[in-house]
Design a protein around this motif. Sequence first.
Motif, mmCIF file in Angstrom:
data_model
loop_
_atom_site.group_PDB
_atom_site.id
_atom_site.type_symbol
_atom_site.label_atom_id
_atom_site.label_comp_id
_atom_site.label_asym_id
_atom_site.label_seq_id
_atom_site.Cartn_x
_atom_site.Cartn_y
_atom_site.Cartn_z
ATOM 1 N N ASP A 1 24.530 12.579 36.337
ATOM 2 C CA ASP A 1 23.651 11.419 36.429
ATOM 3 C C ASP A 1 23.862 10.741 37.784
ATOM 4 N N CYS B 1 23.388 18.730 35.011
ATOM 5 C CA CYS B 1 23.080 17.849 36.142
ATOM 6 C C CYS B 1 23.833 16.531 35.988
ATOM 7 N N GLN C 1 25.064 7.877 38.642
ATOM 8 C CA GLN C 1 26.387 7.259 38.833
ATOM 9 C C GLN C 1 27.421 8.305 39.240
#
Length: 76
Positions: A46, A44, A48
């Motif tokens: 993040d 996954c 950002q």
Amino acid sequence: MEKNIEMKGLKEIRIQKGLTQQKVALDLNISREALSYYENGKRCPDIQMLILLSDYFDVSIHYLITGSEFLPKYQK
């Protein structure tokens, strides 16, 4: 244990725009493997990275994850 989510829209928009995983990875300064993992739900990104991908493809984060744009319940 955290379950990863396949990002259906990420792969879809990359293919629609005629881009390879290698091209996107180079443009975003990540590995091709990381992008592949995002697309296939093995990892996954993040927040950002989600923002970066959203800006890069000019689509919503919701689209990257689901493959469709968000519609409020009353519009569905």
